[in-house]
Scaffold this motif. Structure first.
Motif, mmCIF file in Angstrom:
data_model
loop_
_atom_site.group_PDB
_atom_site.id
_atom_site.type_symbol
_atom_site.label_atom_id
_atom_site.label_comp_id
_atom_site.label_asym_id
_atom_site.label_seq_id
_atom_site.Cartn_x
_atom_site.Cartn_y
_atom_site.Cartn_z
ATOM 1 N N MET A 4 27.880 -12.846 3.452
ATOM 2 C CA MET A 4 26.651 -12.424 3.510
ATOM 3 C C MET A 4 25.719 -13.398 2.935
ATOM 4 N N GLY A 5 24.377 -13.226 3.358
ATOM 5 C CA GLY A 5 23.285 -14.125 2.924
ATOM 6 C C GLY A 5 22.317 -13.147 2.415
ATOM 7 N N HIS A 6 21.529 -13.667 1.407
ATOM 8 C CA HIS A 6 20.702 -12.984 0.734
ATOM 9 C C HIS A 6 19.424 -13.644 0.236
ATOM 10 N N THR A 7 18.013 -13.521 0.412
ATOM 11 C CA THR A 7 16.966 -14.566 0.052
ATOM 12 C C THR A 7 15.716 -13.610 -0.422
ATOM 13 N N VAL A 8 15.334 -13.899 -1.584
ATOM 14 C CA VAL A 8 14.320 -13.295 -2.230
ATOM 15 C C VAL A 8 13.136 -14.280 -2.474
ATOM 16 N N ASN A 9 11.966 -13.915 -1.948
ATOM 17 C CA ASN A 9 10.670 -14.837 -2.226
ATOM 18 C C ASN A 9 9.497 -14.114 -2.414
ATOM 19 N N SER A 10 8.481 -14.707 -3.018
ATOM 20 C CA SER A 10 7.273 -13.982 -3.313
ATOM 21 C C SER A 10 6.091 -14.868 -3.580
ATOM 22 N N ILE A 11 4.941 -14.412 -3.404
ATOM 23 C CA ILE A 11 3.662 -14.967 -3.495
ATOM 24 C C ILE A 11 2.585 -14.059 -3.918
ATOM 25 N N PHE A 12 1.833 -14.605 -4.785
ATOM 26 C CA PHE A 12 0.675 -13.553 -5.342
ATOM 27 C C PHE A 12 -0.687 -14.044 -4.278
ATOM 28 N N ILE A 13 -1.027 -13.001 -3.609
ATOM 29 C CA ILE A 13 -2.278 -13.046 -2.803
ATOM 30 C C ILE A 13 -3.540 -12.346 -3.783
ATOM 31 N N LYS A 14 -4.569 -13.423 -3.915
ATOM 32 C CA LYS A 14 -5.908 -12.731 -4.378
ATOM 33 C C LYS A 14 -6.633 -12.014 -3.451
ATOM 34 N N ALA A 15 -6.144 -10.816 -2.930
ATOM 35 C CA ALA A 15 -6.918 -9.870 -2.078
ATOM 36 C C ALA A 15 -6.617 -8.410 -2.465
ATOM 37 N N PRO A 16 -7.310 -7.626 -1.828
ATOM 38 C CA PRO A 16 -7.101 -5.923 -2.137
ATOM 39 C C PRO A 16 -5.587 -5.567 -1.206
ATOM 40 N N PHE A 17 -4.997 -4.668 -1.809
ATOM 41 C CA PHE A 17 -3.616 -4.414 -1.184
ATOM 42 C C PHE A 17 -4.019 -3.913 0.347
ATOM 43 N N GLY A 18 -4.931 -3.288 0.713
ATOM 44 C CA GLY A 18 -4.974 -2.828 2.201
ATOM 45 C C GLY A 18 -5.287 -3.894 2.900
ATOM 46 N N LEU A 19 -6.080 -4.830 2.711
ATOM 47 C CA LEU A 19 -6.091 -6.207 3.504
ATOM 48 C C LEU A 19 -4.853 -6.929 3.527
ATOM 49 N N VAL A 20 -4.051 -7.095 2.583
ATOM 50 C CA VAL A 20 -2.915 -7.732 2.500
ATOM 51 C C VAL A 20 -1.979 -6.954 3.219
ATOM 52 N N PHE A 21 -1.672 -5.927 3.223
ATOM 53 C CA PHE A 21 -0.695 -5.067 3.978
ATOM 54 C C PHE A 21 -1.047 -5.107 5.569
ATOM 55 N N ASP A 22 -2.454 -4.566 5.790
ATOM 56 C CA ASP A 22 -2.753 -4.616 7.183
ATOM 57 C C ASP A 22 -2.656 -6.097 7.837
ATOM 58 N N VAL A 23 -2.879 -7.284 7.395
ATOM 59 C CA VAL A 23 -2.988 -8.498 7.980
ATOM 60 C C VAL A 23 -1.527 -8.760 7.970
ATOM 61 N N SER A 24 -0.648 -8.707 6.940
ATOM 62 C CA SER A 24 0.841 -9.195 7.039
ATOM 63 C C SER A 24 1.502 -8.329 8.028
ATOM 64 N N ASN A 25 1.301 -7.148 8.094
ATOM 65 C CA ASN A 25 2.027 -6.421 9.221
ATOM 66 C C ASN A 25 1.380 -6.136 10.728
ATOM 67 N N HIS A 26 0.590 -7.090 10.938
ATOM 68 C CA HIS A 26 -0.503 -7.111 12.331
ATOM 69 C C HIS A 26 0.423 -8.153 13.156
ATOM 70 N N ILE A 27 1.602 -7.656 13.725
ATOM 71 C CA ILE A 27 2.500 -8.442 14.537
ATOM 72 C C ILE A 27 1.811 -9.620 15.363
ATOM 73 N N GLU A 28 0.809 -8.872 16.092
ATOM 74 C CA GLU A 28 0.037 -9.841 16.897
ATOM 75 C C GLU A 28 -0.499 -11.276 16.357
ATOM 76 N N ARG A 29 -0.755 -10.765 15.083
ATOM 77 C CA ARG A 29 -1.254 -12.328 14.389
ATOM 78 C C ARG A 29 -0.139 -13.203 14.031
ATOM 79 N N TRP A 30 1.173 -12.873 14.245
ATOM 80 C CA TRP A 30 2.039 -13.676 13.461
ATOM 81 C C TRP A 30 2.238 -14.942 13.943
ATOM 82 N N THR A 31 1.719 -15.207 15.098
ATOM 83 C CA THR A 31 1.466 -16.729 15.809
ATOM 84 C C THR A 31 0.650 -17.459 14.706
#
Length: 162
Positions: free
Chosen positions: A1-28
């Motif tokens: 079984m494999g397991h990874t944990v990675n993190s980064i700090f983004i200096k931006a408001p939560f709403g923007l971070v959540f919305d952009v990071s989950n905008h599948i069409e922008r994943w390219t």
């Protein structure tokens, strides 16, 4: 079984971070050259079914469940599963002063028929790619947060916002 944990700090408001990071069409854009196409197949409530296409011509369908109010998203790879037996992903968003710590956790098991790499080698590949991609997310989102005309919607379709 494999397991990874990675993190980064983004200096931006939560709403923007959540919305952009989950905008599948922008994943390219957000995953660098990892994905050449990202198709949303269906949106139903907080569930998104999508297909990712990589530069090697491979594609797979995954599902993602957005829980913006609880500050996390979970995903699961569906078809085809190979080379994995399963692949589960959780992204957590921890608000901190001046920004958001974004945490990616991946749990997986390799299909026993896949002998090209070990689970440990796959962990290494995932860690390397995750760290690289998170830097792209950080750059794109922080640049977007500095634009005076941007909103926390980040151009996401209204039906996928919570």
């Amino acid at each position: 079984m494999g397991h990874t944990v990675n993190s980064i700090f983004i200096k931006a408001p939560f709403g923007l971070v959540f919305d952009v990071s989950n905008h599948i069409e922008r994943w390219t854009e957000l995953f660098g050259d990892e994905y050449v196409k990202a198709d949303v197949l269906e949106r139903k409530g907080n569930e998104i079914t999508f297909c990712l296409h990589d530069k090697d011509g491979k594609s797979w369908v995954s599902k993602r469940w957005l829980h913006k109010d609880q500050r996390f998203a979970i995903a699961s790879r569906h078809e085809p599963m190979f080379p994995f037996k399963y692949m589960k992903i959780a992204w957590f968003y921890v608000e901190e002063p001046d920004g958001v710590k974004m945490i990616w956790i991946q749990d997986f098991e390799m299909d026993p028929k896949f002998t090209k790499f070990t689970a440990e080698q796959i962990e290494g590949f995932i860690n390397e790619h995750s760290r690289h991609n998170m830097k792209i997310f950080k750059k794109v989102i922080e640049e977007e947060s500095r634009r005076p005309d941007e909103t926390s919607g980040a151009g996401m379709p209204t039906s996928s916002k919570k």
